[in-house]
Design a protein around this motif. Structure first.
Motif, PDB file in Angstrom:
ATOM      1  N   UNK A  85       0.827  -1.211   0.000  1.00  0.00           N
ATOM      2  CA  UNK A  85       0.000   0.000   0.000  1.00  0.00           C
ATOM      3  C   UNK A  85       0.859   1.257   0.000  1.00  0.00           C
ATOM      4  N   UNK A  86       2.048   1.158   0.572  1.00  0.00           N
ATOM      5  CA  UNK A  86       2.916   2.328   0.680  1.00  0.00           C
ATOM      6  C   UNK A  86       3.895   2.446  -0.484  1.00  0.00           C
ATOM      7  N   UNK A  87       4.443   1.313  -0.937  1.00  0.00           N
ATOM      8  CA  UNK A  87       5.509   1.346  -1.946  1.00  0.00           C
ATOM      9  C   UNK A  87       5.125   0.702  -3.273  1.00  0.00           C
ATOM     10  N   UNK A  88       3.949   0.133  -3.370  1.00  0.00           N
ATOM     11  CA  UNK A  88       3.525  -0.451  -4.635  1.00  0.00           C
ATOM     12  C   UNK A  88       3.330  -1.953  -4.555  1.00  0.00           C
ATOM     13  N   UNK A  89       2.421  -2.449  -5.412  1.00  0.00           N
ATOM     14  CA  UNK A  89       2.129  -3.883  -5.423  1.00  0.00           C
ATOM     15  C   UNK A  89       3.340  -4.691  -5.890  1.00  0.00           C
ATOM     16  N   UNK A  90       4.053  -4.183  -6.897  1.00  0.00           N
ATOM     17  CA  UNK A  90       5.187  -4.931  -7.459  1.00  0.00           C
ATOM     18  C   UNK A  90       6.271  -5.173  -6.423  1.00  0.00           C
ATOM     19  N   UNK A  91       6.603  -4.154  -5.659  1.00  0.00           N
ATOM     20  CA  UNK A  91       7.638  -4.325  -4.627  1.00  0.00           C
ATOM     21  C   UNK A  91       7.192  -5.339  -3.584  1.00  0.00           C
ATOM     22  N   UNK A  92       5.891  -5.341  -3.295  1.00  0.00           N
ATOM     23  CA  UNK A  92       5.363  -6.282  -2.318  1.00  0.00           C
ATOM     24  C   UNK A  92       5.568  -7.717  -2.730  1.00  0.00           C
ATOM     25  N   UNK A  93       5.167  -8.067  -3.976  1.00  0.00           N
ATOM     26  CA  UNK A  93       5.306  -9.483  -4.338  1.00  0.00           C
ATOM     27  C   UNK A  93       6.708  -9.853  -4.798  1.00  0.00           C
ATOM     28  N   UNK A  94       7.573  -8.855  -5.095  1.00  0.00           N
ATOM     29  CA  UNK A  94       8.986  -9.172  -5.364  1.00  0.00           C
ATOM     30  C   UNK A  94       9.657  -9.697  -4.092  1.00  0.00           C
ATOM     31  N   UNK A  95       9.434  -8.999  -2.982  1.00  0.00           N
ATOM     32  CA  UNK A  95      10.052  -9.406  -1.715  1.00  0.00           C
ATOM     33  C   UNK A  95       9.518 -10.764  -1.268  1.00  0.00           C
ATOM     34  N   UNK A  96       8.207 -10.938  -1.367  1.00  0.00           N
ATOM     35  CA  UNK A  96       7.614 -12.192  -0.884  1.00  0.00           C
ATOM     36  C   UNK A  96       8.071 -13.392  -1.716  1.00  0.00           C
TER      37      UNK A  96
END
Length: 495
Positions: A85-96
């Protein structure tokens, strides 16, 4: 709009362009993540007994192998929702994807029980990002098609469970549990391979004021789908809301200037929102009822779903005979691969039921009906039944709980605005992880302790209460457009 200029929202653009090749590619990418999570969750029912034998640990320590994954998911589901929500959906699923694939592969090489526990917990942290992918895919779907396509997205989970059951059936007797762990980490690795082609959500970009980037992505959607963007300028719900409030305040200030000094919405943008403020937004007066009820439903869903997966092996492999001396040898001689494989196919009719009802009967009625029907299927199991009847009843219950799980993952992102959508779904998912974490320690533990009746009654209570909570949800989301802010979200409830 009073100056004659044309404006359109992301929802209007998606409806104008329709569901096409672009969304199919997004579906394939998000679906691979869903397959990955399903495989990592399904392998728990296979790896536990095998690891217990290999590491020489107790039954309680075996249950802990499952519970630490859910503990990790509890942390991950909350954390990755805030990050995306803060940095973007792409960054979220890249880390996960990085954490899940790395820890999943390394757990296959773990030298002892302690390292296995730590690495499986890390896998859980990564798996906690699953709701980010579902929200990301949801934000590309035109509103009229949302229910049906989210059911199709959920089919990837079913595909993952069937793949894992098939893989375990062939790999476990020959190569062993370490190979199963290593091979099961491959789907999450594919997310990293194709990450460079995954687009950011235009809805998220628009909310952040990055409209040029959002338009570029929408133009790619139009090109790939063979359509055109609507004429005019792209705007977000937030900008429309600000414009409306500005117009109202100009008129009202002539009457009562003091009352209209604070006219800008307080949830202007979630970019500056931290974890605490995001959570407080979920518990604000406009969202608190939906949030609390959703937490109960996610808890009940996860508790029941993973409980049924584990019970399929526990009640059909000799544990229901409740002979403690034979318990361990029975588990090693027959780990129930066939029964788990058969039960996995119960998810297919569950998906078909979801697809048939979610846009006709609506989310609430479909979900509550399936919860109550699940109670009926489980009721005969309060006493010991034959293996054939037990498998059949668990098959029916699995159909129902698959349907509720599918529908709640459609409903949950729809009730939250873009500014807190992945945080809201992530926190609700975290509550579900608590249910999954408690389940093997409590409900399945009761079966091990010769308390099958108490175990089934516990499932009955949890499932029934979940169905009641669904009926108490404040509004139906069938055919409703997604909103960007809490204020526009509450305005849409009346539509």
């Amino acid at each position: 709009m009073g100056d004659g200029s044309l404006e359109y929202t992301v929802d209007e653009a998606l409806v104008a362009m329709g569901f096409g090749k672009f969304q199919i590619l997004v579906l394939a990418y998000a679906g691979m993540g869903w397959i990955s999570e399903a495989m990592e969750m399904m392998l728990l029912s296979f790896v536990g007994p095998a690891a217990q034998s290999a590491c020489g640990v107790s039954s309680q320590q075996e249950s802990f192998i499952t519970s630490v994954v859910f503990a990790g998911m509890l942390v991950g589901a909350y954390s990755w929702g805030i990050v995306s929500d803060k940095h973007g959906r792409r960054k979220g699923f890249l880390i996960t994807a990085t954490i899940t694939s790395g820890a999943g592969f390394l757990s296959a090489l773990s030298p002892n029980y302690t390292s296995l526990i730590l690495l499986r917990c890390l896998v859980g942290v990564g798996l906690g990002g699953g709701p980010v992918l579902s929200s990301w895919f949801l934000e590309f779907i035109p509103a009229p098609n949302r229910g049906a396509w989210m059911v199709i997205f959920s089919a990837f989970w079913t595909l993952g469970t069937i793949l894992e059951a098939s893989l375990a059936w062939f790999v476990m007797p020959t190569l062993g549990w370490r190979w199963l762990l290593g091979l099961s980490s491959l789907p999450s690795s594919l997310l990293l391979v194709f990450y460079w082609v995954a687009p950011e959500s235009p809805r998220y970009l628009c909310l952040k004021g990055r409209t040029t980037e959002a338009i570029n992505i929408l133009e790619r959607v139009a090109r790939l789908n063979g359509t055109k963007l609507p004429s005019g300028n792209l705007v977000s719900d937030l900008k429309i809301e600000l414009s409306e409030k500005s117009t109202l305040s100009e008129d009202a200030r002539l009457i009562s200037p003091a009352e209209n000094e604070d006219t800008s919405p307080k949830e202007m943008d979630s970019s500056d929102m931290g974890g605490i403020s995001s959570l407080s937004m979920l518990l604000s007066p406009k969202l608190v009822r939906s949030t609390l009820l959703l937490w109960v439903v996610f808890f009940g869903n996860a508790f029941s779903y993973y409980g049924l997966v584990l019970l399929t092996t526990e009640l059909t492999n000799g544990h229901s005979k409740c002979t403690p001396d034979k318990l361990e040898s029975d588990k090693l001689q027959d780990t129930g691969y066939r029964d788990v494989f058969i039960a996995s196919f119960a998810e297919l009719p569950g998906l078909l039921i979801s697809a048939a009802t979610v846009d006709r009967l609506g989310r609430k009625l479909s979900m509550s009906a399936m919860f109550f029907l699940c109670c009926i299927f489980l009721l005969p199991l309060v006493i010991q039944q034959s293996q054939g009847l037990t498998t059949s009843l668990l098959f029916g219950a699995r159909i129902c709980i698959t349907a509720t799980f599918t529908i709640v993952y459609i409903y949950a992102p729809e009730i939250y605005p873009t500014s807190v959508r992945t945080t809201g779904v992530g926190v609700a998912s975290a509550m579900g992880r608590i249910g999954g974490m408690i389940c093997p320690l409590v409900a399945v533990g009761l079966v091990h302790g010769c308390h099958q009746t108490a175990s089934i009654l516990l499932f009955e209570i949890v499932i029934f209460l979940s169905g009641v909570c669904v009926l108490l949800f404040p509004f139906e989301t069938k055919g409703r457009e997604l909103s960007d802010t809490v204020s526009s979200n509450s305005n849409n409830q009346g539509q």
